[in-house]
Design an enzyme around this catalytic site. Structure first.
Site, short mmCIF file in Angstrom:
data_model
loop_
_atom_site.label_atom_id
_atom_site.label_comp_id
_atom_site.label_asym_id
_atom_site.label_seq_id
_atom_site.Cartn_x
_atom_site.Cartn_y
_atom_site.Cartn_z
N PHE A 125 2.03 -9.46 4.60
CA PHE A 125 0.62 -9.79 4.39
C PHE A 125 -0.06 -8.69 3.59
CE2 PHE A 125 -3.87 -9.57 5.86
CZ PHE A 125 -4.30 -10.79 5.38
N GLY A 126 -0.72 -9.07 2.49
CA GLY A 126 -1.46 -8.13 1.66
C GLY A 126 -2.95 -8.42 1.72
N SER A 130 -4.60 -4.35 -2.87
CA SER A 130 -4.04 -4.60 -4.20
C SER A 130 -2.87 -5.57 -4.19
CB SER A 130 -3.60 -3.27 -4.83
OG SER A 130 -2.60 -2.64 -4.05
N GLU A 141 3.28 1.96 -0.16
CA GLU A 141 2.27 1.97 0.90
C GLU A 141 2.49 3.08 1.93
OE1 GLU A 141 -0.20 0.06 0.55
OE2 GLU A 141 0.52 -1.42 -0.90
#
Length: 279
Positions: free
Chosen positions: A92-93, A96, A171
């Site tokens: 899940f983003g 960006s 990340e």
């Protein structure tokens, strides 16, 4: 009213009546080029990016009970373990990743997770800022009534290991984010049942964590920050455009307030530069 603001090498076109912003990228600041055509004032091709857009998607129910994050932690314990990641895996983003995943995936869905709110409280000294001038990017704050919209990507087979290797560098290492499993709810009811998805979250224990600030202060910091992935302004505007065009029924007050603050600040800087030139 429409005007153009020149701030350094970053040019921003303002269209205030519709609270829409177009960012024309400078090659030096923003290596990711904008999509051709800016008539729709958006930074992504939502017809292909978002798939079928429901005007009235399912709203997160308030079912009481324990906090969603607490239930998800139990799911993390049972799903994670020491075994290799299983296929398929969903990621899940909410920052960006919604417009630039930069990894191979099988499918993607717009939707939301419950129990979290998105905040520009994370500092960034690599992607959108520097050690001397940190940028501001988003992280998730545990919030019982919170709901965060974004994109979930489905990974299968060899995509899983390759994508996780890339994301752990992008990340976890460079961004300082931890990982959790959360329940993702697709926007489109026909897209299937909710699935567990991996998400990267920066906490207050993160060395680059900046915490809360006023919308004006956050916007001012974003305006003067840029990093290896581009200018911090691009990050804010692309995220706002995603919400506006792919989740039009959702009012992200925190995000849109910072966007409005940025729009109000930029003309002042532009006129200030003009005065210095005239003198």
């Amino acid at each position: 009213m429409r005007g153009t603001v020149n701030f350094g090498r970053c040019f921003v076109a303002l269209a205030c009546p519709h609270r829409s912003v177009v960012l024309s990228h400078s090659l030096a600041l923003c290596p990711v080029q904008p999509s051709p055509g800016v008539k729709r004032l958006r930074c992504c091709s939502c017809s292909s990016f978002c798939g079928v857009m429901k005007r009235e998607p399912p709203q997160p129910p308030s079912d009481g009970g324990e906090h969603p994050a607490v239930r998800q932690q139990d799911e993390v314990s049972s799903a994670a373990g020491d075994a290799p990641p299983k296929s398929p895996l969903w990621v899940f983003g909410y920052g960006s990743l919604v417009w630039r995943p930069d990894f191979e995936f099988t499918s993607r869905k717009v939707g939301y997770i419950r129990g979290y709110s998105r905040r520009f409280w994370q500092g960034d000294t690599f992607h959108r800022g520097s050690e001397k001038m940190p940028g501001r990017v988003v992280t998730l704050l545990e919030d019982y009534d919170g709901c965060t919209w974004g994109v979930a990507y489905e990974l299968r087979g060899d995509q899983v290991a390759a994508s996780l290797k890339y994301l752990n560098m992008r990340e976890a290492v460079l961004g300082g984010y931890d990982t959790k499993l959360v329940k993702f709810h697709p926007q489109d009811k026909e897209a299937g049942e909710p699935v567990l998805a991996l998400v990267y979250i920066a906490t207050s224990q993160n060395p680059s964590y900046l915490g809360p600030a006023s919308e004006e202060d956050i916007a001012a910091q974003i305006i003067v920050s840029s990093g290896r992935s581009g200018h911090n302004i691009e990050y804010l505007l692309r995220l706002a455009d995603f919400m506006r065009y792919c989740c039009p029924q959702v009012e992200d007050e925190h995000l849109f307030s910072i966007e409005e603050a940025l729009i109000s600040i930029l003309p002042c800087l532009y006129h200030g530069e003009e005065s210095l030139v005239e003198e």
